[in-house]
Design an enzyme around this catalytic site. Structure first.
Site, PDB file in Angstrom:
ATOM      1  N   ASP A 218       0.836  -1.195   0.000  1.00 24.88           N
ATOM      2  CA  ASP A 218       0.000   0.000   0.000  1.00 24.88           C
ATOM      3  C   ASP A 218       0.881   1.259   0.000  1.00 24.88           C
ATOM      4  O   ASP A 218       1.892   1.321   0.707  1.00 24.88           O
ATOM      5  CB  ASP A 218      -0.880  -0.034   1.267  1.00 24.88           C
ATOM      6  CG  ASP A 218      -1.964   1.017   1.252  1.00 24.88           C
ATOM      7  OD1 ASP A 218      -2.744   1.027   0.287  1.00 24.88           O
ATOM      8  OD2 ASP A 218      -2.029   1.826   2.198  1.00 24.88           O
ATOM      9  N   GLU A 283       1.792  -0.534  -4.893  1.00 20.05           N
ATOM     10  CA  GLU A 283       0.740   0.414  -5.246  1.00 20.05           C
ATOM     11  C   GLU A 283       1.462   1.734  -5.494  1.00 20.05           C
ATOM     12  O   GLU A 283       1.566   2.595  -4.634  1.00 20.05           O
ATOM     13  CB  GLU A 283      -0.294   0.574  -4.120  1.00 20.05           C
ATOM     14  CG  GLU A 283      -1.514   1.347  -4.592  1.00 20.05           C
ATOM     15  CD  GLU A 283      -2.062   2.372  -3.604  1.00 20.05           C
ATOM     16  OE1 GLU A 283      -3.049   3.026  -3.931  1.00 20.05           O
ATOM     17  OE2 GLU A 283      -1.481   2.556  -2.516  1.00 20.05           O
TER      18      GLU A 283
HETATM   19  C1  NOJ Z   1      -4.516   2.945  -0.929  1.00 16.72           C
HETATM   20  C2  NOJ Z   1      -5.658   2.006  -0.662  1.00 16.72           C
HETATM   21  O1  NOJ Z   1      -5.966   1.312  -1.844  1.00 16.72           O
HETATM   22  C3  NOJ Z   1      -6.804   2.864  -0.146  1.00 16.72           C
HETATM   23  O2  NOJ Z   1      -8.007   2.145  -0.080  1.00 16.72           O
HETATM   24  C4  NOJ Z   1      -6.404   3.437   1.188  1.00 16.72           C
HETATM   25  O3  NOJ Z   1      -7.410   4.320   1.639  1.00 16.72           O
HETATM   26  C5  NOJ Z   1      -5.078   4.218   1.093  1.00 16.72           C
HETATM   27  N1  NOJ Z   1      -4.099   3.519   0.316  1.00 16.72           N
HETATM   28  C6  NOJ Z   1      -4.501   4.465   2.469  1.00 16.72           C
HETATM   29  O4  NOJ Z   1      -4.034   3.277   3.025  1.00 16.72           O
END
Ligand code: NOJ
Ligand code: CA
Length: 547
Positions: A218, A283
């Site tokens: 993430d 991500e």
């Molecule tokens: C990316 C995640 O996909 C999202 O759902 C989340 O709110 C943020 N990162 C913070 O962790």
């Protein structure tokens, strides 16, 4: 600001050259948003027990890798992206034994399992943060980023939270602010502290030892922050801009995101995961392909998600430029996504209804043909439009805490499986989000219709899987006429008609049509191909006839 990226030149490259295990480079991934996939104990919330039987759907569909969104103990301020314990399963999602059963069943079905790791921030109820906040002199203080107020008072710098408001919250007791790039309940860890690094190395091994095949990381681009915490320059004035996401992009995130030291973390993680033949999927929310390339130097993250296609215009030049830009900049490591639990569904973005569905599938055909690893977000295979969520049932903090945002609930409504209560998702009287779709869009209904979106996606995966050298073939973009966007991968051509009239093209030579996203005719030995609006096809070079 729009950038003109030059199209991709011919280039020999392969995912394997970048050290990506062959099992990943030949895969199609699938994102399971666990809260909305299957409810095994009738409390209206998806869980491990509910996910277990539906793994068969994924194997039937033909995907290879299942990414499960966070299931750890959490107060759920951001629905699991606020982790209170990295080595457990939240009671509402089940137990560690249930998780082990999911991994075992997935492996039996030939599916790999990737878990979501959230290293940028913890929950504010994580024991590390509680210790950090309560004891400014203790060992855990430096696990997080604490600073005195600015000289004139107020937050230490001008950084903004992705979810609206300043990225700093004052702790009255100590008189210092702590940093949070997301909610105040999600304090950012201090990745310059070696103790934080060793904690996470232990956490990675914990899950690897339980058999996971990799991690979706993430906010992978943000772990390290500028050492001096300098103010970000502004790109545009904020006057009158109220939407939180829009305010966020008014700033040049020079000092809070994409610091090069972040790459060292992934280098050390790479050594660990390689001992298990496991992978790191970032991500990487950086929209410029050159910045994405910097995140993927080849010795850290195996692949990084490329999100710019979620924001591109439906126009032939824009689609070609966007897709080719990433493959040119990062030949090996792109994770292709057109939907996720964070964005309005592509069917909605591309005009809704049948038009949106055709466009979304057409774009999938291109993404399935390019080097990299395509991911499908649950329900994308059904061609789901955004789910209907009445305003008084919105739950996403982005919507609840910002008047101007509808948030992300519409793409998170429960997966429709078939007829019956809550379309087979749950037998609870009330589900955590309303069921957003009609039964005609359920898995059972679509399975029964050979012409359904679901069966077309499944056929696309079957055709892709039969093209054995997709991970290694060079890509050659064609100068197609009009609104066609197409490229060759070895002896295959992938082409999409972006326009709203029928388009024809003679690619040279003779071709068999092996896949159509709108029609069903799969003619052989054609010299000219015609595509209806928003249709994509896959062509295979015809075998030479008898001489
Ligand atoms: C990316 C995640 O996909 C999202 O759902 C989340 O709110 C943020 N990162 C913070 O962790
Ligand atoms: Ca449940």
């Amino acid at each position: 600001m729009r950038r003109n990226w030059s199209p991709l030149p011919d280039r020999e490259n392969s995912l394997s050259d970048a050290g990506v295990p062959a099992w990943l480079s030949n895969s199609v991934g699938y994102e399971v948003y666990i809260r909305s996939f299957g409810d095994g104990n009738a409390d209206g919330i998806g869980d491990m027990v509910g996910l277990l039987p539906h793994l068969d759907h994924l194997a039937w569909l033909g995907v290879d890798v299942v990414w499960i969104t966070p299931f750890y103990p959490s107060p759920m301020a951001d629905y699991g992206y606020d982790v209170a314990d990295y080595e457990g399963v939240a009671p509402e999602f089940g137990t560690l034994d249930d998780f082990d059963r999911v991994v075992a069943r997935a492996h039996d079905l030939g599916l790999r399992v990737v878990v979501d790791i959230v290293p940028n921030h913890t929950s504010d109820v994580h024991a590390w943060f509680e210790a950090s906040r309560s004891d400014p002199e203790g060992d855990h203080r430096d696990y997080y980023i604490w600073r005195d107020p600015a000289p004139g008072g107020g937050p230490p710098n001008n950084w903004m939270s992705h979810f609206g408001g300043p990225a700093w919250t004052l702790d009255e007791a100590s008189g210092q602010y702590y940093l949070h790039l997301f909610l105040p309940e999600q304090p950012d860890l201090n990745w310059r502290n070696p103790a934080v690094r060793s904690e996470f190395e232990k956490i990675l091994r914990f899950w690897l030892d339980r058999g996971v095949d990799g991690f979706r990381i993430d906010v992978a681009h943000a772990l390290i922050k500028d050492e001096q915490l300098r103010d970000n320059p502004m790109l545009m004035p904020l006057d009158g801009v109220t939407d939180a996401s829009y305010r966020f992009i008014c700033m040049d995130h020079r000092y809070d995101l994409t610091q090069p030291e972040t790459l060292d973390i992934y280098r050390s993680w790479r050594h660990i995961v390689e001992q298990y033949d496991a992978v790191l999927i970032g991500e990487t929310y950086v929209l410029d392909p050159a910045d994405l390339a910097k995140m993927l130097p080849g010795d850290g993250l195996h692949i990084g998600f490329w999100f710019t296609p979620m924001h591109m215009e439906w126009e032939a030049g824009a689609i070609r430029r966007t897709l080719s830009a990433a493959t040119e900049a990062v030949p090996a490591g792109v994770g292709w996504v057109q939907s996720s639990h964070d964005e309005s569904r592509p069917v909605a973005r591309y005009g809704g209804g049948d038009l949106g569905r055709r466009r979304s599938l057409g774009l999938s055909v291109l993404m399935m043909g390019l080097p990299g690893v395509p991911f499908i977000y649950q329900g994308e295979e059904l061609g789901l439009d955004d789910g209907v969520v009445p305003a008084d049932q919105l739950t996403d903090p982005l919507a609840v805490r910002n008047e101007d945002s509808v948030g992300r609930d519409a793409c998170r409504t429960p997966m429709p499986w078939g007829p019956g209560p809550n379309l087979g998702f749950s037998t609870a009287a009330r589900t955590w989000l309303p069921i957003g779709h009609g039964v005609e869009w359920s898995v059972a209904s679509e399975m029964a219709d050979p012409r359904s979106h679901l069966n077309r996606v499944r056929e696309l995966l079957r055709v892709r899987c039969a093209i054995t050298d997709l991970a290694t073939m060079p890509t050659r973009w064609h100068d197609c006429p009009g609104d066609l966007v197409g490229f060759s991968r070895g002896d295959h051509i992938f082409v999409l008609n972006v326009g709203d009239t029928v388009a024809s093209w003679q690619p040279g030579g003779r071709w068999d049509c092996v896949y159509r996203s709108v029609g069903f005719e799969t003619d052989s030995s054609m010299s000219e191909i015609s595509l209806v609006p928003a249709e994509a096809v896959i062509l295979a070079r015809s075998a030479p006839g008898p001489t």
